[in-house]
Scaffold this active site. Structure first.
Site, PDB file in Angstrom:
ATOM      1  N   THR A   1       0.845  -1.193   0.000  1.00 37.02           N
ATOM      2  CA  THR A   1       0.000   0.000   0.000  1.00 37.02           C
ATOM      3  C   THR A   1       0.883   1.245   0.000  1.00 37.02           C
ATOM      4  OG1 THR A   1      -1.817  -1.108   1.150  1.00 37.02           O
ATOM      5  CG2 THR A   1      -1.717   1.292   1.357  1.00 37.02           C
TER       6      THR A   1
ATOM      7  N   ASP B   1       8.315   3.958   4.512  1.00 37.44           N
ATOM      8  CA  ASP B   1       8.489   5.375   4.832  1.00 37.44           C
ATOM      9  C   ASP B   1       9.926   5.685   5.216  1.00 37.44           C
ATOM     10  OD1 ASP B   1       5.671   6.204   4.545  1.00 37.44           O
ATOM     11  OD2 ASP B   1       5.366   4.803   6.191  1.00 37.44           O
TER      12      ASP B   1
ATOM     13  N   LYS C   1       6.948   1.766   8.567  1.00 39.83           N
ATOM     14  CA  LYS C   1       5.842   1.751   7.627  1.00 39.83           C
ATOM     15  C   LYS C   1       4.577   2.206   8.345  1.00 39.83           C
ATOM     16  CE  LYS C   1       5.240  -1.691   4.879  1.00 39.83           C
ATOM     17  NZ  LYS C   1       4.920  -0.701   3.813  1.00 39.83           N
ATOM     18  N   GLY C   2       3.580   2.586   7.575  1.00 42.64           N
ATOM     19  CA  GLY C   2       2.314   2.978   8.157  1.00 42.64           C
ATOM     20  C   GLY C   2       1.862   4.366   7.801  1.00 42.64           C
TER      21      GLY C   2
ATOM     22  N   GLY D   1       0.502   5.157   5.206  1.00 38.65           N
ATOM     23  CA  GLY D   1      -0.801   4.971   4.568  1.00 38.65           C
ATOM     24  C   GLY D   1      -1.822   4.312   5.468  1.00 38.65           C
TER      25      GLY D   1
ATOM     26  N   GLU E   1      -0.160  -4.796   6.328  1.00 36.59           N
ATOM     27  CA  GLU E   1       1.138  -4.916   5.651  1.00 36.59           C
ATOM     28  C   GLU E   1       2.063  -5.868   6.400  1.00 36.59           C
ATOM     29  OE1 GLU E   1       1.564  -0.578   3.421  1.00 36.59           O
ATOM     30  OE2 GLU E   1       2.069  -0.753   5.547  1.00 36.59           O
TER      31      GLU E   1
END
Length: 241
Positions: free
Chosen positions: A32, A91, A101-102, A104, A110
């Site tokens: 994502t 990220d 990550k995260g 989004g 994920e």
């Protein structure tokens, strides 16, 4: 700050290189985010041109909708059972291929998909490569019930790790709290730098009310970093030893 146009060229370079890793018949996890979306589009183009089959699991409703609209077959992870490969963005990527990550708001799914895969490959532009994780806000997904108490427990955990007076921000979409695909909330930790990611991950995972955090440690095997000239740099976990 990376110029958006240059970043897009770099993301596309990484996405095209990742598409080359996909083999017919694979069970594939689709990530994502903006770079993952470029990958999905490039993948759909290749599948259409070459006419081979894939079984895909998506890490968010948005990715599932995009992939389906482009003609890729998307199934529930439990229907597929186990994945050969997951390709996703990040990220932040540190020298040991640990990730944040995260951005989004999809890091729960994920992480489930990535850890249900034989391999996880990250695609990113050069602006995502950092010496130490933490400049990007660390997302923590929490259940809505008692979320303010959960935030206090997170603050106490940060205090124990000498990360005092770091803002913990409730992520919003417009004026309302953002809701994840599971209906949860996101608390973004503005840490600036994370001196001990393993310790922080353990602290966060032990807190009641925390569903998942955005630290992806010892999960990524390969990072494909796109460059503005269309080339890529590959960072492999074995190269980090």
């Amino acid at each position: 700050m990376t110029d958006p146009a240059i970043a897009d060229l770099s993301k596309d370079a990484a996405a095209r290189a990742a598409v080359a890793l996909v083999e017919p018949g694979m069970r594939l996890g689709l990530g994502t985010g903006s770079t993952a979306a470029i990958f999905v589009r490039r993948l759909a183009q290749r599948v259409s041109e070459e006419g081979f089959a894939l079984r895909c699991a998506a890490t968010s409703k948005a990715t599932a909708e995009l992939a389906t609209s482009l003609g890729l077959g998307v199934e529930e992870l439990d229907e597929i059972g186990w994945l050969d490969l997951t390709i996703d963005g990040a990220d932040e990527v540190d020298p040991d291929l640990n990730l944040i990550k995260g951005g989004g708001a999809a890091h729960l799914r994920e992480k489930i998909v990535a850890t249900a895969s034989e391999r996880m490959v990250v695609i990113a532009d050069q602006g995502k490569v950092v010496d130490r994780l933490g400049q990007f806000h660390l997302p923590v997904e929490v259940i809505p019930f008692g979320w303010q108490a959960t935030r206090k427990l997170i603050q106490r955990a940060l205090d124990r790790l000498d990360l005092t007076q770091r803002p913990i921000l409730l992520r919003k979409r417009g004026d309302a709290p953002l809701r994840t695909d599971e209906g949860n909330l996101i608390l973004d930790l503005a840490l600036e730098a994370i001196p001990d990611a393993e310790a922080l991950a353990a602290e966060l995972s032990s807190i009641a009310g925390v569903v998942e955090h955005g630290l992806f440690l010892n999960i990524c095997e390969l990072a494909i970093i796109g460059c503005p000239d269309g080339s890529v740099v590959e960072l492999r976990r074995e190269d980090m030893a």
